[in-house]
Design an enzyme around this catalytic site. Sequence first.
Site, PDB file in Angstrom:
ATOM      1  N   SER A   1      -2.588  17.287  12.891  1.00 19.52           N
ATOM      2  CA  SER A   1      -3.704  16.677  13.618  1.00 19.52           C
ATOM      3  C   SER A   1      -4.834  17.665  13.841  1.00 19.52           C
ATOM      4  O   SER A   1      -5.931  17.260  14.218  1.00 19.52           O
ATOM      5  CB  SER A   1      -3.230  16.218  14.999  1.00 19.52           C
ATOM      6  OG  SER A   1      -2.178  15.314  14.892  1.00 19.52           O
TER       7      SER A   1
ATOM      8  N   HIS B   1      -4.444  13.196   6.637  1.00 26.03           N
ATOM      9  CA  HIS B   1      -4.208  12.937   8.061  1.00 26.03           C
ATOM     10  C   HIS B   1      -4.223  11.442   8.347  1.00 26.03           C
ATOM     11  O   HIS B   1      -5.275  10.799   8.369  1.00 26.03           O
ATOM     12  CB  HIS B   1      -5.272  13.674   8.890  1.00 26.03           C
ATOM     13  CG  HIS B   1      -5.086  13.505  10.356  1.00 26.03           C
ATOM     14  ND1 HIS B   1      -6.126  13.316  11.238  1.00 26.03           N
ATOM     15  CD2 HIS B   1      -3.960  13.475  11.112  1.00 26.03           C
ATOM     16  CE1 HIS B   1      -5.641  13.182  12.465  1.00 26.03           C
ATOM     17  NE2 HIS B   1      -4.340  13.281  12.408  1.00 26.03           N
TER      18      HIS B   1
ATOM     19  N   GLU C   1      -7.881  10.592   7.097  1.00 27.55           N
ATOM     20  CA  GLU C   1      -8.836  11.688   6.880  1.00 27.55           C
ATOM     21  C   GLU C   1      -8.303  12.581   5.769  1.00 27.55           C
ATOM     22  O   GLU C   1      -7.108  12.904   5.759  1.00 27.55           O
ATOM     23  CB  GLU C   1      -8.985  12.529   8.158  1.00 27.55           C
ATOM     24  CG  GLU C   1      -9.768  11.837   9.255  1.00 27.55           C
ATOM     25  CD  GLU C   1      -9.909  12.704  10.510  1.00 27.55           C
ATOM     26  OE1 GLU C   1     -10.964  12.630  11.141  1.00 27.55           O
ATOM     27  OE2 GLU C   1      -8.965  13.427  10.881  1.00 27.55           O
TER      28      GLU C   1
ATOM     29  N   ASN D   1      -9.891  13.514  15.935  1.00 27.73           N
ATOM     30  CA  ASN D   1      -9.323  14.176  17.118  1.00 27.73           C
ATOM     31  C   ASN D   1     -10.295  15.133  17.800  1.00 27.73           C
ATOM     32  O   ASN D   1     -10.147  15.413  18.986  1.00 27.73           O
ATOM     33  CB  ASN D   1      -8.028  14.905  16.744  1.00 27.73           C
ATOM     34  CG  ASN D   1      -6.901  13.911  16.539  1.00 27.73           C
ATOM     35  OD1 ASN D   1      -6.890  12.847  17.144  1.00 27.73           O
ATOM     36  ND2 ASN D   1      -5.959  14.234  15.670  1.00 27.73           N
TER      37      ASN D   1
HETATM   38  P1  NAD Z   1       7.525  13.388  16.432  1.00 30.00           P
HETATM   39  O1  NAD Z   1       7.912  14.312  17.533  1.00 30.00           O
HETATM   40  O2  NAD Z   1       7.652  11.901  16.625  1.00 30.00           O
HETATM   41  O3  NAD Z   1       8.359  13.737  15.091  1.00 30.00           O
HETATM   42  C1  NAD Z   1       8.514  15.025  14.576  1.00 30.00           C
HETATM   43  C2  NAD Z   1       9.759  15.009  13.680  1.00 30.00           C
HETATM   44  O4  NAD Z   1       9.821  16.251  12.968  1.00 30.00           O
HETATM   45  C3  NAD Z   1      11.088  14.882  14.451  1.00 30.00           C
HETATM   46  O5  NAD Z   1      11.846  13.826  13.915  1.00 30.00           O
HETATM   47  C4  NAD Z   1      11.760  16.237  14.243  1.00 30.00           C
HETATM   48  O6  NAD Z   1      13.193  16.136  14.176  1.00 30.00           O
HETATM   49  C5  NAD Z   1      11.180  16.628  12.883  1.00 30.00           C
HETATM   50  N1  NAD Z   1      11.268  18.061  12.581  1.00 30.00           N
HETATM   51  C6  NAD Z   1      11.093  19.118  13.423  1.00 30.00           C
HETATM   52  N2  NAD Z   1      11.265  20.275  12.740  1.00 30.00           N
HETATM   53  C7  NAD Z   1      11.533  19.933  11.451  1.00 30.00           C
HETATM   54  C8  NAD Z   1      11.819  20.679  10.267  1.00 30.00           C
HETATM   55  N3  NAD Z   1      11.862  22.014  10.294  1.00 30.00           N
HETATM   56  N4  NAD Z   1      12.049  20.004   9.111  1.00 30.00           N
HETATM   57  C9  NAD Z   1      12.032  18.634   9.087  1.00 30.00           C
HETATM   58  N5  NAD Z   1      11.782  17.884  10.182  1.00 30.00           N
HETATM   59  C10 NAD Z   1      11.522  18.520  11.350  1.00 30.00           C
HETATM   60  O7  NAD Z   1       6.015  13.789  16.041  1.00 30.00           O
HETATM   61  P2  NAD Z   1       4.886  12.886  15.335  1.00 30.00           P
HETATM   62  O8  NAD Z   1       4.072  12.210  16.384  1.00 30.00           O
HETATM   63  O9  NAD Z   1       5.500  12.086  14.243  1.00 30.00           O
HETATM   64  O10 NAD Z   1       3.930  14.028  14.731  1.00 30.00           O
HETATM   65  C11 NAD Z   1       4.233  14.687  13.521  1.00 30.00           C
HETATM   66  C12 NAD Z   1       2.979  15.340  12.958  1.00 30.00           C
HETATM   67  O11 NAD Z   1       1.971  14.339  12.741  1.00 30.00           O
HETATM   68  C13 NAD Z   1       2.341  16.408  13.852  1.00 30.00           C
HETATM   69  O12 NAD Z   1       1.812  17.428  13.041  1.00 30.00           O
HETATM   70  C14 NAD Z   1       1.229  15.634  14.536  1.00 30.00           C
HETATM   71  O13 NAD Z   1       0.178  16.453  14.958  1.00 30.00           O
HETATM   72  C15 NAD Z   1       0.786  14.722  13.407  1.00 30.00           C
HETATM   73  N6  NAD Z   1       0.086  13.487  13.839  1.00 30.00           N
HETATM   74  C16 NAD Z   1       0.500  12.834  14.958  1.00 30.00           C
HETATM   75  C17 NAD Z   1      -0.166  11.681  15.343  1.00 30.00           C
HETATM   76  C18 NAD Z   1       0.265  10.928  16.590  1.00 30.00           C
HETATM   77  O14 NAD Z   1      -0.488  10.057  17.060  1.00 30.00           O
HETATM   78  N7  NAD Z   1       1.435  11.166  17.120  1.00 30.00           N
HETATM   79  C19 NAD Z   1      -1.230  11.178  14.576  1.00 30.00           C
HETATM   80  C20 NAD Z   1      -1.599  11.856  13.395  1.00 30.00           C
HETATM   81  C21 NAD Z   1      -0.925  13.025  13.046  1.00 30.00           C
END
Ligand code: NAD
Length: 293
Positions: free
Chosen positions: A121, A142, A154, A192
């Site tokens: 993000s 993204h 994005e 963001n």
């Molecule tokens: P989340 O906490 O729901 O999921 C993260 C997942 O990653 C978990 O299932 C965890 O077990 C896994 N994980 C952790 N370490 C790992 C590893 N070494 N190898 C494989 N898997 C691993 O988080 P999320 O909301 O899905 O966010 C994930 C990414 O997407 C982040 O970089 C976040 O910034 C980005 N993002 C989030 C949003 C949002 O609205 N939540 C929107 C766009 C982008």
Amino acid sequence: MAAAIKKVGVIGSGQMGNGIAHVCALGGFDVVLNDVSADRLKAAMATINGNLSRQIAKKIITEDTRKQALARITATETLEGLADCDLVIETAVEKEDVKRKIFHELCATLKPEAIVASNTSSISITRLAASTDRPERFIGIHFMNPVPVMELVELIRGIATDDATFETAKAFVTKLGKQIAVSEDFPAFIVNRILLPMINEAIYTLYEGVGNVEAIDMAMKLGAHHPMGPLELADFIGLDTCLSIMQVLHEGLADSKYRPCPLLVKYVEAGWLGRKTHRGFYDYRGDKPVPTR
Ligand code: NAD
């Protein structure tokens, strides 16, 4: 020239990972979904199934389409399981050291011509690219949350990203039926950079006692026609992710206007991360969300 993408790896099966796997499978790509947690993988497959069912109920897809999409997704707990993917999208937690470690391990087995992308993000694509063996074939893709619903993606080029990688990523995102906004590689990109300071300001508004949770969310829903209030949206994004993005903005742009609100820090320290932990600015453990302040 754009390369042909057939098989897509997704690292991290949280709320974004399962959504990305979902739209890729519907887009006709073979998908390999990875997570360090077998439980998270199992939960992700159940979520994808549930969300596909919801799309059937809304007549967006048919039962046949759901079956075909599910058949295209396999799960793996190892990064070796992604070795023959044409494109791998990393979407693990928003922590730079975790992402770097993933890229290091991934590149050791991933075929050299494959493209690596991050769904970060906020973190610098150029810096993440530099931690891989293929900065020219590294790009930011993204997605927005929830991935199956939101129209925008994005695309962010790092300083070294080559034209072929950019064109391939554009063709891939277009095949998913999403619109593209191209952003330069600066902290938090476009959406963001604008959205998170607004959410952080809403948390300051709460912290300073200007309004309570209900008043702040109602004010922005009815007063600015936002579909969700900023605190409800923060819970939806995940308060840990919100804090990480504010920290990247604060450090990356060195401007005090991006200082994360101490109340946001406190909620994260409590492990009250929003919907995903059933408590944040609202408590989701009952029938109806109840404000926690
Ligand atoms: P989340 O906490 O729901 O999921 C993260 C997942 O990653 C978990 O299932 C965890 O077990 C896994 N994980 C952790 N370490 C790992 C590893 N070494 N190898 C494989 N898997 C691993 O988080 P999320 O909301 O899905 O966010 C994930 C990414 O997407 C982040 O970089 C976040 O910034 C980005 N993002 C989030 C949003 C949002 O609205 N939540 C929107 C766009 C982008």
